[in-house]
Enzyme design. Structure first.
Site, PDB file in Angstrom:
ATOM      1  N   LYS A  70      -7.591   7.949  -1.006  1.00 59.39           N
ATOM      2  CA  LYS A  70      -8.914   8.330  -0.472  1.00 59.39           C
ATOM      3  C   LYS A  70      -9.499   9.516  -1.258  1.00 59.39           C
ATOM      4  CE  LYS A  70      -7.863   6.641   4.171  1.00 59.39           C
ATOM      5  NZ  LYS A  70      -6.436   6.264   3.947  1.00 59.39           N
ATOM      6  N   ILE A  72     -15.568  16.304  -6.755  1.00 59.52           N
ATOM      7  CA  ILE A  72     -16.720  16.235  -7.645  1.00 59.52           C
ATOM      8  C   ILE A  72     -16.518  15.073  -8.617  1.00 59.52           C
ATOM      9  CG2 ILE A  72     -17.210  18.701  -7.418  1.00 59.52           C
ATOM     10  CD1 ILE A  72     -15.970  19.095 -10.200  1.00 59.52           C
ATOM     11  N   THR A 101     -13.774  15.208 -11.528  1.00 60.65           N
ATOM     12  CA  THR A 101     -12.404  15.244 -11.011  1.00 60.65           C
ATOM     13  C   THR A 101     -11.978  13.874 -10.512  1.00 60.65           C
ATOM     14  OG1 THR A 101     -12.632  17.573 -10.396  1.00 60.65           O
ATOM     15  CG2 THR A 101     -10.880  16.327  -9.316  1.00 60.65           C
ATOM     16  N   ARG A 137       2.615   0.044  10.783  1.00 60.36           N
ATOM     17  CA  ARG A 137       3.480   0.315  11.922  1.00 60.36           C
ATOM     18  C   ARG A 137       3.935  -0.932  12.686  1.00 60.36           C
ATOM     19  NH1 ARG A 137       0.173   5.519  14.137  1.00 60.36           N
ATOM     20  NH2 ARG A 137      -1.416   4.602  12.798  1.00 60.36           N
ATOM     21  N   LYS A 162       0.840  -1.196   0.000  1.00 62.48           N
ATOM     22  CA  LYS A 162       0.000   0.000   0.000  1.00 62.48           C
ATOM     23  C   LYS A 162       0.874   1.244   0.000  1.00 62.48           C
ATOM     24  CE  LYS A 162      -2.014   1.909   3.697  1.00 62.48           C
ATOM     25  NZ  LYS A 162      -1.908   3.395   3.613  1.00 62.48           N
ATOM     26  N   TYR A 180     -11.673  12.153  -2.996  1.00 64.86           N
ATOM     27  CA  TYR A 180     -12.980  12.708  -2.630  1.00 64.86           C
ATOM     28  C   TYR A 180     -13.101  14.081  -3.272  1.00 64.86           C
ATOM     29  CZ  TYR A 180     -16.907  13.813   0.577  1.00 64.86           C
ATOM     30  OH  TYR A 180     -18.126  14.122   1.116  1.00 64.86           O
TER      31      TYR A 180
END
Length: 228
Positions: free
Chosen positions: A62, A66, A69, A207, A33, A64
């Site tokens: 993540k 419109i 876009t 972690r 990731k 977020y």
């Protein structure tokens, strides 16, 4: 259930060293990731270096915004060859349907995973934002996500059952995996065995691996818990 190792370390060098440790010591398929910190700092060239080692990449931005876009972002991720990306489920049905239609029209293998409730939220802080408790909020977001044709959701293990009750086809990605019940910014945490019992499809671990003095042993133990 698959392991996805989060490369969130302070430098590109550190992240590549961890990736090489995984590549040369484990034969199982382990995803990587790449989050905001690493992507902003190291860019798509870093992604290509990881891909050249044979890894499948989960780009956790993540997204977020419109709908148009978000679609532009998805197209760029598709061009880079990303295997899985995150968006926010609260972007709404119009945006998610637009992204879903693009993926299916291109017969793309990229997986779109919608963030439901961040694992840093507890019930009170989630209610402050969404004016609903986490369980019912995730249920609502999962319904919209499924109806929009998106592949799955990010959630804590406490919400996996909620998501699977909407549809077992929804992929459940669970961060906040800890080997011990330590206290940090993640409030809804779980260990590997709990995630497996809850029927998570991907666990994301960062972690506990890279803060360990013996990363190979920690990864080995996680894989053992997954396969036991």
């Amino acid at each position: 259930m698959k392991l996805c190792v989060a490369l969130d370390m302070p430098s590109k060098k550190d992240n590549l060293m961890l990736a090489k440790t995984i590549k040369y010591n484990f034969s199982e398929e382990i995803w990587l990731k790449v989050g905001l910190r690493s992507f902003i700092r190291d860019g798509k060239e870093f992604i290509h270096e990881l891909q050249s080692m044979g890894f499948r990449i989960f780009l956790d931005l993540k997204i977020y915004d419109i709908p148009n876009t978000m679609l532009d972002c998805l197209k760029e991720c598709h061009n880079i060859g990303i295997d899985m990306i995150t968006i926010h489920a609260s972007c709404g049905k119009d945006a998610m349907q637009l992204l879903s239609n693009y993926v299916y029209s291109r017969s793309s293998n990229i997986l779109i995973i919608a963030v439901s409730a961040l694992t840093s939220f507890d019930n009170n802080s989630f209610r402050d934002i969404y004016n609903i408790d986490i369980a019912n909020g995730v249920k609502n977001l999962a319904k919209i996500t499924y109806d929009s044709g998106i592949h799955g959701l990010v959630c804590s293990i406490q919400e996996v059952e909620i998501i699977k009750n909407i549809s077992n086809s929804l992929i459940a990605v669970t961060p906040g995996i800890r080997l011990e019940k330590n206290i940090d910014d993640q409030k809804r945490i779980a260990n590997v065995k709990e995630a497996k019992k809850a029927m998570s499809d991907f666990i994301v671990v960062g972690r506990p691996i890279y803060n360990s003095t013996n990363t190979k042993e920690v990864i080995k133990q996680i894989l053992s818990d997954i396969n036991s």
